[in-house]
Design a protein around this motif. Structure first.
Motif, PDB file in Angstrom:
ATOM      1  N   ALA A  62       5.269 -12.050  -1.082  1.00  0.00           N
ATOM      2  CA  ALA A  62       5.037 -13.345  -1.727  1.00  0.00           C
ATOM      3  C   ALA A  62       3.874 -13.232  -2.702  1.00  0.00           C
ATOM      4  CB  ALA A  62       4.745 -14.410  -0.674  1.00  0.00           C
ATOM      5  N   ARG A  63       4.040 -13.815  -3.874  1.00  0.00           N
ATOM      6  CA  ARG A  63       2.998 -13.765  -4.881  1.00  0.00           C
ATOM      7  C   ARG A  63       2.009 -14.907  -4.669  1.00  0.00           C
ATOM      8  NH1 ARG A  63       3.729 -13.826 -11.508  1.00  0.00           N
ATOM      9  NH2 ARG A  63       1.512 -13.456 -11.990  1.00  0.00           N
ATOM     10  N   LEU A  64       0.723 -14.589  -4.772  1.00  0.00           N
ATOM     11  CA  LEU A  64      -0.338 -15.578  -4.612  1.00  0.00           C
ATOM     12  C   LEU A  64      -0.963 -15.826  -5.984  1.00  0.00           C
ATOM     13  CD1 LEU A  64      -1.996 -14.134  -1.382  1.00  0.00           C
ATOM     14  CD2 LEU A  64      -0.236 -15.896  -1.559  1.00  0.00           C
ATOM     15  N   LYS A  65      -0.731 -16.990  -6.545  1.00  0.00           N
ATOM     16  CA  LYS A  65      -1.192 -17.303  -7.889  1.00  0.00           C
ATOM     17  C   LYS A  65      -2.540 -18.029  -7.834  1.00  0.00           C
ATOM     18  CE  LYS A  65       3.547 -17.689  -9.613  1.00  0.00           C
ATOM     19  NZ  LYS A  65       4.555 -18.538 -10.291  1.00  0.00           N
ATOM     20  N   GLU A  66      -3.520 -17.444  -8.490  1.00  0.00           N
ATOM     21  CA  GLU A  66      -4.875 -18.009  -8.467  1.00  0.00           C
ATOM     22  C   GLU A  66      -4.894 -19.446  -8.972  1.00  0.00           C
ATOM     23  OE1 GLU A  66      -7.756 -15.696 -10.507  1.00  0.00           O
ATOM     24  OE2 GLU A  66      -7.382 -13.866  -9.343  1.00  0.00           O
ATOM     25  N   LEU A  67      -4.198 -19.687 -10.057  1.00  0.00           N
ATOM     26  CA  LEU A  67      -4.232 -21.020 -10.668  1.00  0.00           C
ATOM     27  C   LEU A  67      -3.630 -22.073  -9.741  1.00  0.00           C
ATOM     28  CD1 LEU A  67      -5.117 -22.483 -13.215  1.00  0.00           C
ATOM     29  CD2 LEU A  67      -2.822 -22.117 -14.162  1.00  0.00           C
TER      30      LEU A  67
ATOM     31  N   LEU B 293      -4.704  -6.819   3.199  1.00  0.00           N
ATOM     32  CA  LEU B 293      -3.743  -7.880   3.487  1.00  0.00           C
ATOM     33  C   LEU B 293      -2.953  -8.287   2.252  1.00  0.00           C
ATOM     34  CD1 LEU B 293      -5.799 -10.211   5.860  1.00  0.00           C
ATOM     35  CD2 LEU B 293      -4.244  -8.355   6.448  1.00  0.00           C
ATOM     36  N   VAL B 294      -3.580  -8.158   1.091  1.00  0.00           N
ATOM     37  CA  VAL B 294      -2.883  -8.441  -0.160  1.00  0.00           C
ATOM     38  C   VAL B 294      -3.124  -7.269  -1.101  1.00  0.00           C
ATOM     39  CG1 VAL B 294      -3.211 -10.926   0.147  1.00  0.00           C
ATOM     40  CG2 VAL B 294      -4.804  -9.648  -1.299  1.00  0.00           C
ATOM     41  N   GLN B 295      -2.341  -7.227  -2.176  1.00  0.00           N
ATOM     42  CA  GLN B 295      -2.480  -6.148  -3.141  1.00  0.00           C
ATOM     43  C   GLN B 295      -2.300  -6.709  -4.540  1.00  0.00           C
ATOM     44  OE1 GLN B 295      -0.352  -2.637  -2.080  1.00  0.00           O
ATOM     45  NE2 GLN B 295      -0.457  -1.725  -4.113  1.00  0.00           N
ATOM     46  N   SER B 296      -3.123  -6.227  -5.460  1.00  0.00           N
ATOM     47  CA  SER B 296      -3.041  -6.679  -6.845  1.00  0.00           C
ATOM     48  C   SER B 296      -2.517  -5.547  -7.726  1.00  0.00           C
ATOM     49  CB  SER B 296      -4.412  -7.125  -7.361  1.00  0.00           C
ATOM     50  OG  SER B 296      -4.872  -8.254  -6.640  1.00  0.00           O
ATOM     51  N   GLU B 297      -1.604  -5.882  -8.622  1.00  0.00           N
ATOM     52  CA  GLU B 297      -1.063  -4.911  -9.561  1.00  0.00           C
ATOM     53  C   GLU B 297      -1.009  -5.524 -10.948  1.00  0.00           C
ATOM     54  OE1 GLU B 297       2.705  -3.398  -8.424  1.00  0.00           O
ATOM     55  OE2 GLU B 297       1.972  -2.434  -6.580  1.00  0.00           O
TER      56      GLU B 297
ATOM     57  N   THR C  69      -1.139 -10.752  -7.685  1.00  0.00           N
ATOM     58  CA  THR C  69      -1.527 -10.510  -6.294  1.00  0.00           C
ATOM     59  C   THR C  69      -0.410 -10.967  -5.372  1.00  0.00           C
ATOM     60  OG1 THR C  69      -3.872 -10.848  -6.842  1.00  0.00           O
ATOM     61  CG2 THR C  69      -3.254 -10.993  -4.515  1.00  0.00           C
ATOM     62  N   TYR C  70      -0.062 -10.116  -4.427  1.00  0.00           N
ATOM     63  CA  TYR C  70       1.014 -10.452  -3.506  1.00  0.00           C
ATOM     64  C   TYR C  70       0.668  -9.978  -2.095  1.00  0.00           C
ATOM     65  CZ  TYR C  70       2.311  -5.551  -4.255  1.00  0.00           C
ATOM     66  OH  TYR C  70       2.293  -4.173  -4.340  1.00  0.00           O
ATOM     67  N   VAL C  71       1.359 -10.522  -1.128  1.00  0.00           N
ATOM     68  CA  VAL C  71       1.108 -10.212   0.277  1.00  0.00           C
ATOM     69  C   VAL C  71       1.695  -8.851   0.633  1.00  0.00           C
ATOM     70  CG1 VAL C  71       1.502 -10.933   2.670  1.00  0.00           C
ATOM     71  CG2 VAL C  71       1.118 -12.662   0.874  1.00  0.00           C
ATOM     72  N   ARG C  72       0.889  -8.022   1.242  1.00  0.00           N
ATOM     73  CA  ARG C  72       1.357  -6.718   1.712  1.00  0.00           C
ATOM     74  C   ARG C  72       1.972  -6.830   3.098  1.00  0.00           C
ATOM     75  NH1 ARG C  72      -1.912  -3.097   3.214  1.00  0.00           N
ATOM     76  NH2 ARG C  72      -0.537  -1.345   2.793  1.00  0.00           N
ATOM     77  N   HIS C  73       2.828  -5.877   3.400  1.00  0.00           N
ATOM     78  CA  HIS C  73       3.330  -5.753   4.770  1.00  0.00           C
ATOM     79  C   HIS C  73       2.326  -4.909   5.543  1.00  0.00           C
ATOM     80  CE1 HIS C  73       5.873  -5.205   8.222  1.00  0.00           C
ATOM     81  NE2 HIS C  73       5.810  -3.886   8.082  1.00  0.00           N
ATOM     82  N   ILE C  74       1.685  -5.495   6.537  1.00  0.00           N
ATOM     83  CA  ILE C  74       0.675  -4.778   7.332  1.00  0.00           C
ATOM     84  C   ILE C  74       1.368  -4.039   8.460  1.00  0.00           C
ATOM     85  CG2 ILE C  74      -1.499  -4.968   8.583  1.00  0.00           C
ATOM     86  CD1 ILE C  74      -1.523  -5.882   5.632  1.00  0.00           C
ATOM     87  N   THR C  75       1.280  -2.739   8.443  1.00  0.00           N
ATOM     88  CA  THR C  75       1.958  -1.955   9.469  1.00  0.00           C
ATOM     89  C   THR C  75       1.123  -1.886  10.746  1.00  0.00           C
ATOM     90  OG1 THR C  75       0.937   0.154   8.835  1.00  0.00           O
ATOM     91  CG2 THR C  75       2.936  -0.502   7.642  1.00  0.00           C
ATOM     92  N   PRO C  76       1.784  -1.768  11.889  1.00  0.00           N
ATOM     93  CA  PRO C  76       1.038  -1.584  13.140  1.00  0.00           C
ATOM     94  C   PRO C  76       0.143  -0.353  13.095  1.00  0.00           C
ATOM     95  CG  PRO C  76       3.314  -2.167  13.617  1.00  0.00           C
ATOM     96  CD  PRO C  76       3.231  -1.900  12.131  1.00  0.00           C
ATOM     97  N   GLN C  77       0.558   0.672  12.353  1.00  0.00           N
ATOM     98  CA  GLN C  77      -0.244   1.884  12.269  1.00  0.00           C
ATOM     99  C   GLN C  77      -1.594   1.607  11.622  1.00  0.00           C
ATOM    100  OE1 GLN C  77       0.321   4.753  13.665  1.00  0.00           O
ATOM    101  NE2 GLN C  77      -1.612   5.610  12.887  1.00  0.00           N
ATOM    102  N   GLU C  78      -1.632   0.759  10.593  1.00  0.00           N
ATOM    103  CA  GLU C  78      -2.894   0.403   9.948  1.00  0.00           C
ATOM    104  C   GLU C  78      -3.828  -0.283  10.932  1.00  0.00           C
ATOM    105  OE1 GLU C  78      -2.677  -0.984   5.621  1.00  0.00           O
ATOM    106  OE2 GLU C  78      -0.645  -1.345   6.328  1.00  0.00           O
ATOM    107  N   THR C  79      -3.273  -1.205  11.726  1.00  0.00           N
ATOM    108  CA  THR C  79      -4.086  -1.903  12.725  1.00  0.00           C
ATOM    109  C   THR C  79      -4.592  -0.930  13.773  1.00  0.00           C
ATOM    110  OG1 THR C  79      -2.782  -3.911  12.378  1.00  0.00           O
ATOM    111  CG2 THR C  79      -4.103  -3.793  14.389  1.00  0.00           C
ATOM    112  N   ARG C  80      -3.728  -0.031  14.190  1.00  0.00           N
ATOM    113  CA  ARG C  80      -4.122   0.967  15.192  1.00  0.00           C
ATOM    114  C   ARG C  80      -5.285   1.805  14.691  1.00  0.00           C
ATOM    115  NH1 ARG C  80      -2.446   3.804  19.534  1.00  0.00           N
ATOM    116  NH2 ARG C  80      -0.571   2.534  19.797  1.00  0.00           N
ATOM    117  N   GLU C  81      -5.207   2.264  13.457  1.00  0.00           N
ATOM    118  CA  GLU C  81      -6.253   3.134  12.914  1.00  0.00           C
ATOM    119  C   GLU C  81      -7.596   2.405  12.821  1.00  0.00           C
ATOM    120  OE1 GLU C  81      -4.572   4.494   9.272  1.00  0.00           O
ATOM    121  OE2 GLU C  81      -3.239   5.939  10.255  1.00  0.00           O
ATOM    122  N   ALA C  82      -7.553   1.117  12.446  1.00  0.00           N
ATOM    123  CA  ALA C  82      -8.794   0.340  12.368  1.00  0.00           C
ATOM    124  C   ALA C  82      -9.438   0.218  13.744  1.00  0.00           C
ATOM    125  CB  ALA C  82      -8.510  -1.039  11.777  1.00  0.00           C
ATOM    126  N   TYR C  83      -8.630  -0.058  14.763  1.00  0.00           N
ATOM    127  CA  TYR C  83      -9.175  -0.212  16.107  1.00  0.00           C
ATOM    128  C   TYR C  83      -9.603   1.119  16.720  1.00  0.00           C
ATOM    129  CZ  TYR C  83      -8.597  -5.205  16.745  1.00  0.00           C
ATOM    130  OH  TYR C  83      -8.746  -6.565  16.651  1.00  0.00           O
TER     131      TYR C  83
END
Length: 225
Positions: free
Chosen positions: A29-34, A59-63, A68-82
């Motif tokens: 999903a795109r997140l529009k600043e305006l 959590l989001v990524q800008s290109e 800016t749009y919402v990223r898919h957060i993988t369980p692996q990313e959460t695991r690595e942070a913890y």
């Protein structure tokens, strides 16, 4: 939507996180600043700051040309942070000994608040007091670099994303009780023991994340997609 002017960036950030969490903003999903600025009746500056913070947490990524749009957060990313958090907090507990009476009293107050919130099933309060407990142990280590790294991982936001997973896990009550065990060990001057319990405490959450362990180590040149 009208929000108090105080800490607008944080409030906008929390609303966006809640919407990502409940599916209002799906991956892609795109997140529009305006549009967000118009909704919250603010300038684009606090919206931009909030989105930048969420981007730093993955959590989001800008290109360019896409926004800016919402990223898919993988369980692996959460695991690595913890995994990193578990290592830091184990070391912090070891460095926290001998702990001052003032620090121990504040830590005990954090534990008492965690228990009350858990019994009341107040997940927001639980996340807030649980975060304060863990951060205080990092502070008690006296290691400023460790504190900056711990803070940079954005645990306030991650806690909001993860609290449902933790609460629904069958080991939740045991994890709540471990907070008191950690304080008791620190009071007894056993930083090594407290660190081991803290590591186990974090790994309890890791075990609730259903993700296969990687077969190969990630390449240092690998780009995030």
């Amino acid at each position: 939507m009208n929000l108090p002017r105080l800490c607008m960036r944080d409030q906008i950030r929390d609303v966006v996180v809640s919407r990502i969490q409940d599916g209002t903003y799906a991956p892609g999903a795109r997140l529009k600043e305006l549009e967000l600025a118009g909704e919250f009746q603010v300038s684009q500056a606090p919206v931009r700051e909030a989105l930048r913070e969420l981007e730093s947490l993955g959590l989001v990524q800008s290109e360019r040309y896409r926004g800016t749009y919402v990223r898919h957060i993988t369980p692996q990313e959460t695991r690595e942070a913890y995994q990193l958090r578990a290592c830091m907090e184990e070391t912090a507990a070891q460095l926290a000994v001998p702990a001052s009476m003032e620090d121990l009293a504040l830590l005990q107050a954090d534990v008492d608040a965690v228990v009350v919130a858990a019994w009341a099933k107040d997940l927001e309060a639980f996340a807030r007091h649980n975060l304060a407990f863990h951060r205080r142990i990092i502070c008690m280590s006296g290691n400023g670099v460790m504190l900056r790294v711990w803070d940079s991982l954005g645990w306030e936001v991650r806690a909001r994303m993860a609290i449902q997973v933790v609460h629904e896990d069958s080991r939740f009550n045991d994890a709540v009780a471990e907070h008191q065990t950690i304080v008791d060990l620190l009071k007894a001057g056993d930083g090594t023991g407290a660190g081991k319990v803290l590591r186990h405490h974090n790994e309890t959450f890791l075990d609730s994340i259903d993700v296969p362990r990687p077969r190969t180590k990630p390449s240092a040149k690998q780009n995030d997609t």
